[in-house]
Scaffold this motif. Structure first.
Motif, short mmCIF file in Angstrom:
data_model
loop_
_atom_site.label_atom_id
_atom_site.label_comp_id
_atom_site.label_asym_id
_atom_site.label_seq_id
_atom_site.Cartn_x
_atom_site.Cartn_y
_atom_site.Cartn_z
N THR A 1 0.84 -1.21 0.00
CA THR A 1 0.00 0.00 0.00
C THR A 1 0.87 1.25 0.00
O THR A 1 0.61 2.20 -0.76
CB THR A 1 -0.94 0.00 1.22
OG1 THR A 1 -1.71 -1.20 1.22
CG2 THR A 1 -1.88 1.20 1.18
N GLU A 2 1.90 1.26 0.83
CA GLU A 2 2.80 2.41 0.89
C GLU A 2 3.50 2.63 -0.46
O GLU A 2 3.69 3.76 -0.90
CB GLU A 2 3.84 2.24 2.01
CG GLU A 2 3.27 2.40 3.39
CD GLU A 2 2.72 3.79 3.67
OE1 GLU A 2 3.15 4.77 3.04
OE2 GLU A 2 1.85 3.90 4.55
N ALA B 1 -6.78 0.23 -6.36
CA ALA B 1 -6.28 -1.12 -6.61
C ALA B 1 -7.43 -2.12 -6.69
O ALA B 1 -7.45 -3.00 -7.56
CB ALA B 1 -5.29 -1.53 -5.53
N LEU B 2 -8.39 -1.99 -5.80
CA LEU B 2 -9.54 -2.90 -5.81
C LEU B 2 -10.38 -2.70 -7.07
O LEU B 2 -10.80 -3.67 -7.71
CB LEU B 2 -10.40 -2.69 -4.56
CG LEU B 2 -9.77 -3.18 -3.26
CD1 LEU B 2 -10.59 -2.68 -2.07
CD2 LEU B 2 -9.64 -4.69 -3.24
N ILE B 3 -10.63 -1.45 -7.45
CA ILE B 3 -11.40 -1.15 -8.66
C ILE B 3 -10.69 -1.74 -9.87
O ILE B 3 -11.31 -2.36 -10.74
CB ILE B 3 -11.61 0.37 -8.81
CG1 ILE B 3 -12.61 0.85 -7.76
CG2 ILE B 3 -12.08 0.73 -10.22
CD1 ILE B 3 -12.72 2.36 -7.65
N HIS B 4 -9.37 -1.54 -9.94
CA HIS B 4 -8.58 -2.07 -11.06
C HIS B 4 -8.65 -3.59 -11.13
O HIS B 4 -8.87 -4.17 -12.20
CB HIS B 4 -7.13 -1.61 -10.92
CG HIS B 4 -6.22 -2.14 -11.98
ND1 HIS B 4 -6.23 -1.67 -13.26
CD2 HIS B 4 -5.29 -3.10 -11.92
CE1 HIS B 4 -5.34 -2.33 -13.96
NE2 HIS B 4 -4.75 -3.22 -13.18
N GLU B 5 -8.48 -4.25 -10.00
CA GLU B 5 -8.50 -5.72 -9.97
C GLU B 5 -9.88 -6.27 -10.35
O GLU B 5 -9.99 -7.23 -11.11
CB GLU B 5 -8.10 -6.22 -8.58
CG GLU B 5 -8.03 -7.73 -8.45
CD GLU B 5 -6.92 -8.36 -9.29
OE1 GLU B 5 -7.02 -9.59 -9.56
OE2 GLU B 5 -5.97 -7.67 -9.68
N ILE B 6 -10.92 -5.66 -9.82
CA ILE B 6 -12.28 -6.10 -10.16
C ILE B 6 -12.54 -5.93 -11.65
O ILE B 6 -13.09 -6.83 -12.30
CB ILE B 6 -13.33 -5.34 -9.31
CG1 ILE B 6 -13.26 -5.80 -7.85
CG2 ILE B 6 -14.74 -5.53 -9.87
CD1 ILE B 6 -14.02 -4.93 -6.89
N THR C 1 -3.63 8.95 -0.98
CA THR C 1 -3.74 8.46 0.39
C THR C 1 -3.83 6.94 0.37
O THR C 1 -4.04 6.34 -0.69
CB THR C 1 -5.00 9.02 1.08
OG1 THR C 1 -6.15 8.46 0.43
CG2 THR C 1 -5.04 10.53 1.04
N LYS C 2 -3.69 6.33 1.53
CA LYS C 2 -3.83 4.87 1.60
C LYS C 2 -5.22 4.43 1.15
O LYS C 2 -5.36 3.46 0.41
CB LYS C 2 -3.57 4.37 3.03
CG LYS C 2 -2.13 4.23 3.39
CD LYS C 2 -1.99 3.54 4.75
CE LYS C 2 -0.54 3.24 5.04
NZ LYS C 2 -0.38 2.50 6.29
N VAL C 3 -6.23 5.15 1.59
CA VAL C 3 -7.61 4.80 1.23
C VAL C 3 -7.79 4.88 -0.29
O VAL C 3 -8.34 3.97 -0.91
CB VAL C 3 -8.63 5.71 1.95
CG1 VAL C 3 -10.02 5.51 1.40
CG2 VAL C 3 -8.60 5.46 3.44
N GLU C 4 -7.31 5.97 -0.89
CA GLU C 4 -7.43 6.13 -2.35
C GLU C 4 -6.66 5.05 -3.09
O GLU C 4 -7.14 4.51 -4.10
CB GLU C 4 -6.93 7.51 -2.78
CG GLU C 4 -7.81 8.65 -2.31
CD GLU C 4 -7.16 10.02 -2.48
OE1 GLU C 4 -7.91 11.01 -2.47
OE2 GLU C 4 -5.92 10.10 -2.61
N ALA C 5 -5.48 4.71 -2.60
CA ALA C 5 -4.65 3.69 -3.24
C ALA C 5 -5.31 2.31 -3.17
O ALA C 5 -5.36 1.59 -4.18
CB ALA C 5 -3.26 3.64 -2.60
N VAL C 6 -5.82 1.95 -2.01
CA VAL C 6 -6.48 0.65 -1.87
C VAL C 6 -7.74 0.61 -2.72
O VAL C 6 -8.01 -0.38 -3.42
CB VAL C 6 -6.81 0.35 -0.38
CG1 VAL C 6 -7.70 -0.87 -0.25
CG2 VAL C 6 -5.52 0.16 0.41
N LYS C 7 -8.52 1.69 -2.71
CA LYS C 7 -9.74 1.75 -3.51
C LYS C 7 -9.42 1.60 -5.00
O LYS C 7 -10.07 0.83 -5.71
CB LYS C 7 -10.46 3.08 -3.25
CG LYS C 7 -11.79 3.20 -3.93
CD LYS C 7 -12.45 4.52 -3.53
CE LYS C 7 -13.82 4.68 -4.13
NZ LYS C 7 -14.45 5.94 -3.73
#
Length: 79
Positions: free
Chosen positions: A14-15, A32-37, A24-30
Motif C-alpha cells: 500500500t505504501e 487497486a480494488l477497482i482495477h483488480e475487479i 492516500t492509503k484509502v485512495e490507493a487501496v480503492k
C-alpha cells in the motif's frame, strides 16, 4: 463494516502504491480494488458476463411481433 488489515506485506504494498500515485492509503487501496475487479470482470467468458442479461431476457420471453414503432410512440406520448 470497516476494513482493518494488519498484514505487514499489505502495508508495504500500500505504501509503495501511495508513493507511486501520490495518493492516500484509502485512495490507493480503492483504486487497486477497482482495477483488480475490472480486470477480473473483463477476463470472464462472454457467457458469464452476460448471464444476468440472458436471465432477464429468458424471463421476459420471446420477442412478440407487432407494431413496435406505434407502441414506442404511444409510450412517449407521440402521435
Amino acid at each position: 463494516m470497516p476494513l482493518y488489515i494488519k498484514d505487514p506485506e499489505v502495508d508495504k504494498l500500500t505504501e509503495e502504491l501511495v508513493g507511486l500515485t501520490n495518493s492516500t492509503k484509502v485512495e490507493a487501496v480503492k483504486a487497486a480494488l477497482i482495477h483488480e475487479i475490472a480486470q477480473r470482470r473483463a477476463s470472464l467468458p462472454m457467457r458469464k458476463r452476460l448471464a444476468k442479461s440472458l436471465e432477464m431476457a429468458r424471463a421476459i420471453g420471446p420477442f412478440a411481433p407487432g407494431d413496435h414503432k406505434a407502441e414506442t410512440d404511444e409510450m412517449w406520448g407521440e402521435d
